[in-house]
Design a protein around this motif. Structure first.
Motif, PDB file in Angstrom:
ATOM      1  N   THR A  43     -34.908 -20.501 -47.257  1.00  0.00           N
ATOM      2  CA  THR A  43     -35.334 -19.552 -46.327  1.00  0.00           C
ATOM      3  C   THR A  43     -36.217 -18.510 -47.155  1.00  0.00           C
ATOM      4  N   HIS A  44     -36.016 -18.477 -48.467  1.00  0.00           N
ATOM      5  CA  HIS A  44     -36.839 -17.643 -49.298  1.00  0.00           C
ATOM      6  C   HIS A  44     -36.576 -17.997 -50.913  1.00  0.00           C
ATOM      7  N   HIS A  46     -35.271 -15.940 -53.450  1.00  0.00           N
ATOM      8  CA  HIS A  46     -34.094 -15.400 -54.246  1.00  0.00           C
ATOM      9  C   HIS A  46     -32.930 -16.319 -54.692  1.00  0.00           C
ATOM     10  N   HIS A  49     -30.072 -17.957 -52.990  1.00  0.00           N
ATOM     11  CA  HIS A  49     -30.412 -18.949 -51.797  1.00  0.00           C
ATOM     12  C   HIS A  49     -30.795 -20.055 -52.284  1.00  0.00           C
ATOM     13  N   HIS A 105     -39.254 -11.229 -45.805  1.00  0.00           N
ATOM     14  CA  HIS A 105     -37.956 -10.674 -46.099  1.00  0.00           C
ATOM     15  C   HIS A 105     -37.512  -9.385 -45.727  1.00  0.00           C
ATOM     16  N   GLU A 106     -36.683  -8.699 -45.308  1.00  0.00           N
ATOM     17  CA  GLU A 106     -36.374  -7.481 -44.942  1.00  0.00           C
ATOM     18  C   GLU A 106     -36.667  -6.367 -46.333  1.00  0.00           C
ATOM     19  N   GLN A 114     -42.522  -6.789 -51.159  1.00  0.00           N
ATOM     20  CA  GLN A 114     -41.617  -7.765 -50.178  1.00  0.00           C
ATOM     21  C   GLN A 114     -42.250  -9.154 -50.125  1.00  0.00           C
ATOM     22  N   ASN A 117     -40.101 -14.956 -46.061  1.00  0.00           N
ATOM     23  CA  ASN A 117     -38.967 -15.568 -45.414  1.00  0.00           C
ATOM     24  C   ASN A 117     -39.045 -16.034 -44.295  1.00  0.00           C
ATOM     25  N   ASP A 131     -32.711 -13.825 -45.061  1.00  0.00           N
ATOM     26  CA  ASP A 131     -32.789 -12.317 -45.393  1.00  0.00           C
ATOM     27  C   ASP A 131     -33.895 -11.524 -44.246  1.00  0.00           C
ATOM     28  N   SER A 132     -33.571 -11.831 -42.927  1.00  0.00           N
ATOM     29  CA  SER A 132     -34.376 -10.628 -41.983  1.00  0.00           C
ATOM     30  C   SER A 132     -33.442 -10.739 -40.638  1.00  0.00           C
TER      31      SER A 132
END
Length: 212
Positions: A43-44, A46, A49, A105-106, A114, A117, A131-132
């Protein structure tokens, strides 16, 4: 379709003898059986993940498996052939149909850039936002994986997200940053949120599975 939760944000979906892996990161132990994996969704970017070690393990068990993620993942993982996806994209890889939502992403803090995501909807029944709090508008979500704890997460926002999605069943994910007491407290909050639309909350532990 069967869904198995691993630690933190890692998820495995199985259908007709084939599997989909989502967000196998640094806070998750490897899934024991990675044969038959037909796709990986990140999903992103980081590391909680995805990690190179996790991807290498999956590719060794299932050579040539495609990996999907936003542009940020492709930049962070230049040694891997990442198929870039974004909000509004749909990917069909039998027996899974993947639809992507969100895009950002949040916010963790104004001092931290930012990143991208994507949330992923699988076979129009299971939704995981990464993460959203991106809501898949117009979708009758049967099972929702809702984030429980993170530097960017406030439980009131997580409650509002669960209510907005209105899924029939909800379980918590993204939870390795919480103590046992904190996790149980957040479970109780999301249980209330799920009940607002007549849904139920499932306390799914790592290694446990549910049928969708």
């Amino acid at each position: 379709m069967r869904l198995t939760k691993n630690e933190h944000a890692a998820l495995l979906l199985e259908e007709s003898g084939r599997s989909l892996v989502i967000d196998p990161g640094s806070l998750s132990t490897p899934f024991p059986d990675l044969t038959g994996v037909v796709a990986v969704v990140l999903t992103h970017e980081h590391p909680d993940h995805w990690t190179p070690e996790q991807l290498d393990r999956i590719r060794k068990a299932s050579p040539g498996v495609p990996i999907y993620g936003p542009e940020g993942v492709a930049s962070a993982a230049p040694d891997y052939d990442i198929t870039v996806v974004g909000p509004g994209d749909t990917v069909d890889i039998e027996p899974f149909t993947l639809r992507f939502f969100g895009g950002a992403h949040e916010i963790i803090h104004s001092s931290i850039p930012q990143i991208q995501n994507v949330g992923v909807l699988v076979n129009d029944v299971f939704y995981y936002p990464g993460d959203s709090y991106a809501v898949p508008e117009g979708v009758d979500v049967k099972v929702l994986a809702a984030p429980l704890g993170a530097p960017w997460l406030k439980i009131s926002d997580a409650i509002d997200f669960v209510v907005a999605v209105g899924a029939r069943r909800v379980f918590g994910t993204h939870d390795m940053t919480l103590s046992v007491v904190g996790r149980d407290m957040h479970h109780a909050r999301l249980q209330w949120a799920a009940s607002q639309n007549g849904g139920e909350f499932l306390a799914v532990e790592p290694g446990e599975s549910i049928d969708i």
